[in-house]
Design a protein around this motif. Structure first.
Motif, PDB file in Angstrom:
ATOM      1  N   MET A   2       0.847  -1.179   0.000  1.00  0.00           N
ATOM      2  CA  MET A   2       0.000   0.000   0.000  1.00  0.00           C
ATOM      3  C   MET A   2       0.891   1.241   0.000  1.00  0.00           C
ATOM      4  SD  MET A   2      -2.965   1.163   2.692  1.00  0.00           S
ATOM      5  CE  MET A   2      -1.785   1.616   3.976  1.00  0.00           C
ATOM      6  N   VAL A   3       0.752   2.064  -1.025  1.00  0.00           N
ATOM      7  CA  VAL A   3       1.591   3.260  -1.144  1.00  0.00           C
ATOM      8  C   VAL A   3       1.071   4.329  -0.199  1.00  0.00           C
ATOM      9  CG1 VAL A   3       2.372   5.080  -2.686  1.00  0.00           C
ATOM     10  CG2 VAL A   3       2.207   2.734  -3.531  1.00  0.00           C
ATOM     11  N   ASP A   4       1.891   4.701   0.791  1.00  0.00           N
ATOM     12  CA  ASP A   4       1.465   5.715   1.753  1.00  0.00           C
ATOM     13  C   ASP A   4       2.254   7.010   1.600  1.00  0.00           C
ATOM     14  OD1 ASP A   4       3.755   4.474   2.577  1.00  0.00           O
ATOM     15  OD2 ASP A   4       3.076   4.012   4.597  1.00  0.00           O
ATOM     16  N   PHE A   5       2.615   7.293   0.336  1.00  0.00           N
ATOM     17  CA  PHE A   5       3.257   8.560  -0.010  1.00  0.00           C
ATOM     18  C   PHE A   5       2.697   8.994  -1.361  1.00  0.00           C
ATOM     19  CE2 PHE A   5       5.998   4.902  -0.943  1.00  0.00           C
ATOM     20  CZ  PHE A   5       6.059   4.960  -2.325  1.00  0.00           C
ATOM     21  N   ASN A   6       2.805  10.263  -1.657  1.00  0.00           N
ATOM     22  CA  ASN A   6       2.356  10.759  -2.954  1.00  0.00           C
ATOM     23  C   ASN A   6       3.288  10.291  -4.055  1.00  0.00           C
ATOM     24  OD1 ASN A   6       0.072  12.332  -2.107  1.00  0.00           O
ATOM     25  ND2 ASN A   6       1.486  13.888  -1.336  1.00  0.00           N
ATOM     26  N   THR A   7       2.722  10.143  -5.264  1.00  0.00           N
ATOM     27  CA  THR A   7       3.527   9.900  -6.451  1.00  0.00           C
ATOM     28  C   THR A   7       3.249  11.023  -7.447  1.00  0.00           C
ATOM     29  OG1 THR A   7       1.880   8.602  -7.671  1.00  0.00           O
ATOM     30  CG2 THR A   7       3.252   7.414  -6.070  1.00  0.00           C
ATOM     31  N   ILE A   8       3.925  10.984  -8.562  1.00  0.00           N
ATOM     32  CA  ILE A   8       3.724  12.002  -9.593  1.00  0.00           C
ATOM     33  C   ILE A   8       2.260  12.068 -10.025  1.00  0.00           C
ATOM     34  CG2 ILE A   8       4.300  12.619 -11.980  1.00  0.00           C
ATOM     35  CD1 ILE A   8       7.086  11.402 -11.467  1.00  0.00           C
ATOM     36  N   ASP A   9       1.570  10.938  -9.975  1.00  0.00           N
ATOM     37  CA  ASP A   9       0.169  10.878 -10.417  1.00  0.00           C
ATOM     38  C   ASP A   9      -0.771  11.718  -9.548  1.00  0.00           C
ATOM     39  OD1 ASP A   9       0.875   9.038 -12.421  1.00  0.00           O
ATOM     40  OD2 ASP A   9       0.734   7.375 -11.001  1.00  0.00           O
ATOM     41  N   ASP A  10      -0.318  12.062  -8.346  1.00  0.00           N
ATOM     42  CA  ASP A  10      -1.189  12.796  -7.421  1.00  0.00           C
ATOM     43  C   ASP A  10      -1.209  14.303  -7.660  1.00  0.00           C
ATOM     44  OD1 ASP A  10      -2.195  10.660  -5.668  1.00  0.00           O
ATOM     45  OD2 ASP A  10      -0.069  10.391  -5.174  1.00  0.00           O
ATOM     46  N   PHE A  11      -0.344  14.802  -8.545  1.00  0.00           N
ATOM     47  CA  PHE A  11      -0.254  16.245  -8.751  1.00  0.00           C
ATOM     48  C   PHE A  11      -0.477  16.637 -10.205  1.00  0.00           C
ATOM     49  CE2 PHE A  11       2.998  15.940  -5.120  1.00  0.00           C
ATOM     50  CZ  PHE A  11       2.032  16.170  -4.149  1.00  0.00           C
ATOM     51  N   ASP A  12      -1.097  17.795 -10.395  1.00  0.00           N
ATOM     52  CA  ASP A  12      -1.220  18.386 -11.727  1.00  0.00           C
ATOM     53  C   ASP A  12      -0.013  19.296 -11.907  1.00  0.00           C
ATOM     54  OD1 ASP A  12      -1.818  19.588 -14.091  1.00  0.00           O
ATOM     55  OD2 ASP A  12      -3.624  20.620 -13.404  1.00  0.00           O
ATOM     56  N   ILE A  13       0.948  18.842 -12.680  1.00  0.00           N
ATOM     57  CA  ILE A  13       2.230  19.547 -12.752  1.00  0.00           C
ATOM     58  C   ILE A  13       2.382  20.419 -13.995  1.00  0.00           C
ATOM     59  CG2 ILE A  13       3.436  17.851 -11.330  1.00  0.00           C
ATOM     60  CD1 ILE A  13       4.460  16.577 -13.921  1.00  0.00           C
TER      61      ILE A  13
END
Length: 405
Positions: A2-13
């Motif tokens: 279970m990923v419990d950190f943000n990844t690139i997919d979580d932000f509109d960059i």
């Protein structure tokens, strides 16, 4: 996992300035400044290219070597090498947070990439402190107002709590890059879903790390057997009551590892024959490799495991369903003593089990043999990978997790 950190997919960059910590620390010819191996540059290219393709203004932060080393140099060569790999221009500025560097960041347009100077030119980078303390360093205070997001892709340095790795996570939305994300996912999933028999092959020149791994994976039932080589194997031999010769005892003591012998003895007492050691070794005698039974080791330096041990360990590897390896079996740079390292890597490459190479010198040896594609996973970070195997938390990963909260 279970990923419990943000990844690139979580932000509109798109149209945002993204500071990306990568680890492109590479072998460099000190006389010419030419990069001798671009493996890490190629590894991080995926994250950098994705961010650029998504319209981010990409600012890269990295280090090369450390003060006092011959390859402690600028990142100008790295910028050119990364440009060639990406087939995109990577701009370079020879400072970290000077007015010129700040203007270079501010002037970036979407899709453009800028590499800042070697982070270790900044003296505070060498200090290990909490993320809160690191957030107050000059590096973080100068660059934070210029960025929208921080992406940490430097798994190989994730066990360090330095300013460029943890400081930005305190006040800037932060995420793991693709290299960091993959490494954490693959290694943790492997540890969580181990199939038995499971073998750990531990060697190299950092016995304190290996002893910690041994204790962790034997105590929690992950490992069925530990195959020791290198200085780790010599320490275990000594701990088991074998006379390894005064020259080898002196070498272990000179490296500050004498206390590791007692720790290894405790593990042998607790876990018995799950802790395995070489049954023969290879010494340099009159310039020649000579394989000698472990009961008859002369007062000569041990440079590799012997052929009987290679055969014994190779069978353990072939019979295992999960194999984790860290550290070479001996002085593999010398052709006379490369046999142990190369043959055990070959055994892993032909195994039907899950095989994980834990970065560092054994990863370099695997790549040198052209066998990286035959392994289930070849980690980019020796120190970070072995810390995970030892059950330790990685400072940079904990900072990413706390940033998500």
């Amino acid at each position: 996992m279970m990923v419990d950190f943000n990844t690139i997919d979580d932000f509109d960059i798109e149209d945002k300035t993204v500071l990306v910590r990568i680890d492109i620390n590479s072998p460099v010819d000190p006389s010419s400044g030419i990069i001798l191996d671009d493996t890490r540059l190629k590894l991080h290219a995926q994250t950098v290219k994705e961010l650029s393709n998504k319209g981010a203004k990409v600012v890269l932060l990295a280090h090369q070597s450390r003060p006092g080393k011959k390859d402690f140099t600028t990142l100008s060569q790295h910028a050119q090498a990364l440009s060639d790999i990406l087939n995109l221009r990577v701009k370079y500025t020879d400072s970290l947070f000077s007015n010129a560097a700040k203007e270079a960041i501010k002037s970036l347009k979407p899709h453009e990439i800028l590499l800042l100077e070697n982070a270790r030119f900044f003296s505070e980078e060498s200090l290990s402190r909490t993320p809160e303390e690191q957030s107050k360093t000059l590096l973080v205070r100068h660059l934070s107002p210029l960025i929208d997001y921080f992406v940490n892709d430097a798994f190989a340095a994730a066990h360090r709590s330095q300013a460029s790795l943890v400081g930005f996570t305190v006040d800037t939305p932060s995420a793991a890059g693709r290299v960091m994300e993959k490494e954490l996912t693959v290694i943790q999933d492997a540890l969580d879903n181990v199939e038995h028999p499971c073998v750990f092959l531990l060697g190299g020149m950092k016995p304190e790390d290996s002893i910690d791994v041994m204790e962790n994976v034997l105590s929690n039932g992950t490992a069925d057997s530990i195959l020791t080589t290198g200085i780790v194997g010599n320490i275990v031999l000594w701990a088991a009551g074998v006379d390894i010769g005064q020259v080898n005892k002196d070498f272990i003591a000179s490296r500050g590892y004498r206390d590791m012998v007692e720790k290894a003895k405790e593990l042998i007492d607790r876990f018995g024959d799950k802790v395995k050691y070489p049954i023969d070794v290879a010494c340099d005698i009159d310039g020649q490799r000579v394989d000698i039974d472990f009961k008859e080791i002369p007062n000569k330096s041990i440079f590799d495991i012997g052929v009987k041990t290679i055969s014994y360990y190779a069978k353990e590897i072939r019979d295992a369903k999960y194999i984790f390896a860290n550290g070479p079996a001996g002085v593999f740079e010398d052709p006379k003593f490369s046999m142990g390292t190369e043959d055990l890597i070959n055994a892993m490459a032909t195994s039907k089990g899950f095989t994980l190479i834990g970065g560092g010198h054994i990863a370099a040896a695997t790549a040198g043999l052209g066998l990286e594609e035959h392994m289930s996973h070849l980690s980019s970070g020796g120190g970070a990978c072995i810390s995970m195997l030892a059950g330790k938390k990685l400072a940079a990963v904990e900072a990413l997790k706390n940033s998500k909260k």
